[in-house]
Scaffold this active site. Structure first.
Site, mmCIF file in Angstrom:
data_model
loop_
_atom_site.group_PDB
_atom_site.id
_atom_site.type_symbol
_atom_site.label_atom_id
_atom_site.label_comp_id
_atom_site.label_asym_id
_atom_site.label_seq_id
_atom_site.Cartn_x
_atom_site.Cartn_y
_atom_site.Cartn_z
ATOM 1 N N GLY A 1 -1.241 2.315 -3.101
ATOM 2 C CA GLY A 1 -0.669 3.649 -2.959
ATOM 3 C C GLY A 1 -1.390 4.609 -3.875
ATOM 4 O O GLY A 1 -2.544 4.375 -4.259
ATOM 5 N N SER A 2 -0.699 5.663 -4.263
ATOM 6 C CA SER A 2 -1.352 6.716 -5.049
ATOM 7 C C SER A 2 -1.495 6.312 -6.515
ATOM 8 O O SER A 2 -0.747 5.475 -7.028
ATOM 9 C CB SER A 2 -0.540 8.002 -4.942
ATOM 10 O OG SER A 2 0.740 7.780 -5.482
ATOM 11 N N THR A 3 -2.411 6.974 -7.185
ATOM 12 C CA THR A 3 -2.623 6.712 -8.608
ATOM 13 C C THR A 3 -1.370 7.088 -9.407
ATOM 14 O O THR A 3 -0.984 6.390 -10.353
ATOM 15 C CB THR A 3 -3.872 7.488 -9.085
ATOM 16 O OG1 THR A 3 -4.985 6.985 -8.332
ATOM 17 C CG2 THR A 3 -4.145 7.287 -10.562
ATOM 18 N N LEU A 4 -0.713 8.145 -8.988
ATOM 19 C CA LEU A 4 0.513 8.583 -9.672
ATOM 20 C C LEU A 4 1.568 7.472 -9.658
ATOM 21 O O LEU A 4 2.164 7.133 -10.687
ATOM 22 C CB LEU A 4 1.058 9.837 -8.965
ATOM 23 C CG LEU A 4 2.289 10.471 -9.565
ATOM 24 C CD1 LEU A 4 1.946 11.107 -10.908
ATOM 25 C CD2 LEU A 4 2.857 11.540 -8.615
ATOM 26 N N GLY B 1 0.987 4.314 -9.103
ATOM 27 C CA GLY B 1 0.436 3.171 -9.856
ATOM 28 C C GLY B 1 0.804 3.245 -11.331
ATOM 29 O O GLY B 1 1.164 2.246 -11.954
ATOM 30 N N GLU C 1 -4.090 -1.016 -6.063
ATOM 31 C CA GLU C 1 -5.130 -0.411 -5.208
ATOM 32 C C GLU C 1 -4.748 1.049 -5.033
ATOM 33 O O GLU C 1 -3.769 1.351 -4.357
ATOM 34 C CB GLU C 1 -5.176 -1.112 -3.846
ATOM 35 C CG GLU C 1 -5.630 -2.545 -3.874
ATOM 36 C CD GLU C 1 -7.069 -2.702 -4.323
ATOM 37 O OE1 GLU C 1 -7.837 -1.723 -4.256
ATOM 38 O OE2 GLU C 1 -7.410 -3.813 -4.770
ATOM 39 N N CYS D 1 -8.117 5.688 1.924
ATOM 40 C CA CYS D 1 -8.392 5.756 0.479
ATOM 41 C C CYS D 1 -9.885 5.805 0.192
ATOM 42 O O CYS D 1 -10.321 6.407 -0.777
ATOM 43 C CB CYS D 1 -7.744 4.568 -0.216
ATOM 44 S SG CYS D 1 -8.254 2.997 0.478
ATOM 45 N N GLU E 1 -8.109 13.930 -4.549
ATOM 46 C CA GLU E 1 -7.976 13.225 -3.266
ATOM 47 C C GLU E 1 -7.142 14.072 -2.315
ATOM 48 O O GLU E 1 -5.993 14.382 -2.616
ATOM 49 C CB GLU E 1 -7.294 11.873 -3.479
ATOM 50 C CG GLU E 1 -7.187 11.078 -2.205
ATOM 51 C CD GLU E 1 -6.502 9.732 -2.410
ATOM 52 O OE1 GLU E 1 -5.441 9.687 -3.048
ATOM 53 O OE2 GLU E 1 -7.031 8.723 -1.901
#
Ligand code: NAD
Length: 517
Positions: A246-249, A251, A269, A303, A400
Site C-alpha cells: 500500500g502507500s508509504t504513509l 506503511g 511494499e 506502484c 506519486e
C-alpha cells in the site's frame, strides 16, 4: 445482513453470473461481523453503488487471529508436510484458473480495470504465483554448518506463526496472493484484509480455499477499513508478522503499530515514482511503446509506473511526437468493452487526487501538453495526460500521482550535459545529473533504461537506487525475481525465493556429540 450476492454480467466480453457469500471468512466459515458492519461498493465506471458487503472491525480481526493461531498450533505449521501444503496450493491454482472469467469480471466491476487485462494478466498471474510457491513448499531448507569437532550445527527455517496480509485496491487479488502463497508454502496461518474498496475477488476466493482443502482457520479473510481492521492487524498481540502492500504513509503506521505492540516482523511494499531514461541510440518505437505501457497501464494505478520520463535531446522531439500520438490513440471507456485500454480511476477520491496534481503541475509552471481533463460524463475517467517543461522540485515530479499522468523531461549527450527546458530557461547539468535527478525522490521502487549500448545500460541501471531495473522494457515484475523497493518504497521482498525470508524464522540447532565437560 448481507449474506450471499449474485453478480450478473451481460457484457460483450463476458456473459455469466458469480454467486458467493459476502460475509467474513473466519475459521473456515462465512460469518457476520460482530458489529454487523457493511460497506457500499461503487462501480467506478458509473460512479453508482452496485452492492453492499460485510466489513469487519477490530473484534473480528481478533477473532480471526485467534482462529489462525489455533489452526497453526493444532493442524498446520510444522504438523503438515511441505508436500501436503504444495498439493493444496496447486489445487487452489487450478480452481483459480478454472474461474478466470469470474475473477476477471469481479475485478473489472470493482476496480475499473479492463476485463481483458484482468483475464490475460492479473488472474493468470495468480495461478502462476500459487504454483511457483507450491513448488517451494517442500524445499524450505536450512543448512548444516561446521562448528567445533564435537558439535553438529544446522539451521531450520520454521514458519513464523500467524501472518497478517494487507492489500491495496489496484491489483486486489494478485497483491494479496503475493503474500498468501509464500506464507502458506512456509506453513504459516493467515489473516488477510483486502482493501475496503475492492473486497469482491478475495471473498470469492474464500469459497475456493475450502475446496482446495486448507483446514479451517489456516486462511481467514476479513474485509474492513484501514483505520479499524487494518490498524488492528498492526496492533495485534497474536499476529506475528504483517506483510503489507500500500502507500508509504500507511506503511509508517504499520511500522509504528508493530513497534508499539509485540514487535511483529514487517515487510512493506510501498509507493514509487519510477524514472525511465531513454538514450539517443534506443529504438524509439520500442521506447515509446514501453513508456506508454509503463505509465498508462491499469489507469496509471501501478506502484512501478514509469511516471518520470527522461529523454535524450537527439530523439526528444521524435519521442514526444510518437508518445503523444500513442497516448491519444488509447481508448478510454467501459472496462467490459473489448476495445478499451483504459478504464476509470478507482474512486471519486482518487479522481480528485489525480486532478489536483494536474492543477498543481499547471500552477507550478509545467506545460500541460496532453489531456488533463475528465473523460465522459459519468464515472471517474481521466484522459491520458502528459506534462513537459517540468523542473525537478515540482510536485508532479516528486510525488506519486497514481494516475495516468506522465512528466517528460529532456537531457543532453551522456558525456556532455543534462538540459531541462523550462519555457525559455534552459538548465544544463552533466550526465551525472540525470541520474541524480532520477534518484532525487524519497522512492526507489523501479526504473528503466533504454539504450542499445550494454555498457551504458549496466552503468545507468546500477546507478539508480531502485529495487528493479529494466533494460529496454518496463513495468514487468517476474515471479522468479525479488520485487520490492529501496528507500521509502519498502522493506523486504515479494516474489522469487527472497520472499520466503519474510515468512520463516531461522533457528540454529547445535548438537553436542563430544564428551560432556
Ligand atoms: P493504502 O495505504 O491507503 O491502503 C492499503 C491497504 O492498507 C488497504 O487495505 C487499507 O485498508 C489498509 N490500511 C489503511 N490504513 C491502515 C492502517 N492504519 N493500518 C493497517 N492497514 C491500513 O493504499 P491504497 O490507496 O490502497 O493503494 C495505493 C498505494 O499502494 C500506492 O501508494 C501504491 O504505490 C501502493 N502499492 C504498492 C505496491 C508495491 O508492490 N510496492 C503495489 C501496489 C500498490
Amino acid at each position: 445482513m448481507v449474506s450471499t450476492c449474485t453478480y450478473q454480467f451481460d457484457t460483450p466480453v463476458y456473459k455469466g453470473a458469480v454467486t458467493f457469500p459476502t460475509q467474513l471468512f473466519i475459521d473456515g466459515e462465512f460469518v457476520d461481523p460482530v458489529n454487523k458492519g457493511t460497506i457500499e461498493l461503487i462501480n467506478p465506471a458509473t460512479g453508482k453503488p452496485f452492492t453492499r458487503v460485510s466489513v469487519g472491525d477490530r473484534e473480528d480481526i481478533e477473532i480471526a487471529a485467534q482462529a489462525a493461531r489455533k489452526a497453526f498450533k493444532e493442524h498446520w505449521g510444522l504438523k503438515v508436510s511441505g508436500a501436503a501444503r504444495s498439493k493444496m496450493l496447486h489445487k487452489l491454482a487450478d480452481l483459480v484458473d478454472a474461474n478466470t472469467d469470474n475473477f476477471a469480471a469481479l475485478e473489472a466491476l470493482n476496480v475499473g480495470k479492463t476485463f481483458l487485462s484482468a483475464k490475460t494478466q492479473d488472474i493468470p498471474t495468480i495461478g502462476a504465483l500459487l504454483r511457483y510457491y507450491a513448488g517451494w513448499a517442500d524445499k524450505i531448507q536450512g543448512k548444516s554448518v561446521q562448528t567445533t569437532p564435537d558439535k553438529i550445527g544446522f539451521t531450520r527455517h520454521e514458519p513464523i506463526g500467524v501472518v497478517g496480509a494487507i492489500a491495496p485496491w489496484n491489483f486486489p487479488l494478485s497483491t494479496l496472493i503475493m503474500k498468501l502463497a509464500p506464507a502458506l508454502a512456509c506453513g504459516n496461518a493467515v489473516v488477510a484484509k483486502p482493501s475496503e474498496f475492492t473486497p469482491l475477488s478475495a471473498l470469492f476466493l474464500c469459497t475456493l480455499i475450502r475446496e482446495a482443502g486448507f483446514p479451517p482457520g489456516v486462511v481467514n479473510i476479513v474485509p474492513g477499513y484501514g483505520d479499524t481492521a487494518g490498524q488492528a492487524i498492526g496492533e495485534s498481540m497474536i499476529i506475528d508478522k504483517v506483510a503489507f502492500t500500500g502507500s508509504t504513509l500507511t506503511g509508517r503506521k504499520i511500522m509504528e503499530a508493530a513497534a508499539k505492540s509485540n514487535l511483529k516482523k514487517i515487510s512493506l511494499e510501498l509507493g514509487g515514482k519510477s524514472p525511465s531514461i531513454i538514450f539517443d541510440d534506443a529504438d524509439v518505437d520500442q521506447a515509446v511503446k514501453w513508456a506508454i505501457n509503463g505509465i498508462y497501464t491499469n489507469q496509471g494505478e501501478v506502484c512501478i509506473a514509469g511516471s518520470r520520463i527522461y529523454v535524450q535531446a537527439g530523439i526528444y522531439d521524435d519521442f514526444l511526437q510518437k508518445f503523444t500520438e500513442g497516448a491519444k490513440r488509447l481508448s478510454l471507456g467501459d472496462p467490459f468493452s473489448p476495445g478499451t485500454f483504459q478504464g476509470p480511476q478507482i474512486s471519486e477520491r482518487q479522481f480528485e487526487r489525480v486532478m489536483g496534481y494536474v492543477k498543481s503541475g499547471q500552477a507550478e509552471g509545467a506545460t500541460l501538453h496532453l489531456g488533463g481533463k475528465r473523460h465522459g460524463t459519468e464515472g471517474y475517467f481521466i484522459q491520458p495526460t502528459v506534462f513537459t517543461d517540468c523542473t525537478p522540485n515540482m510536485k508532479i515530479v516528486q510525488e506519486e500521482i497514481f494516475g495516468p499522468v506522465a512528466a517528460i523531461m529532456k537531457f543532453s549527450a551522456e558525456e556532455g550535459s543534462l538540459i531541462f527546458h523550462v519555457r525559455s530557461i534552459t538548465v544544463i547539468h552533466g550526465v551525472k545529473e540525470v541520474i541524480e535527478q532520477a534518484n532525487n525522490t524519497p522512492y526507489g521502487l523501479a526504473c528503466s533504461v533504454f539504450t542499445k549500448d550494454i555498457d551504458r545500460a549496466m552503468r545507468v541501471a546500477s546507478s539508480i537506487e531502485a529495487g528493479t531495473a529494466w533494460v529496454n522494457f518496463s513495468n514487468w515484475p517476474d515471479l522468479g525475481l525479488p520485487f520490492g523497493g529501496f528507500k521509502q518504497s519498502g522493506i523486504g521482498k515479494d516474489l522469487g525465493e527472497d520472499a520466503l525470508e519474510n515468512y520463516t524464522n531461522v533457528k540454529a540447532v547445535l548438537i553436542n556429540i563430544g564428551i560432556r565437560i
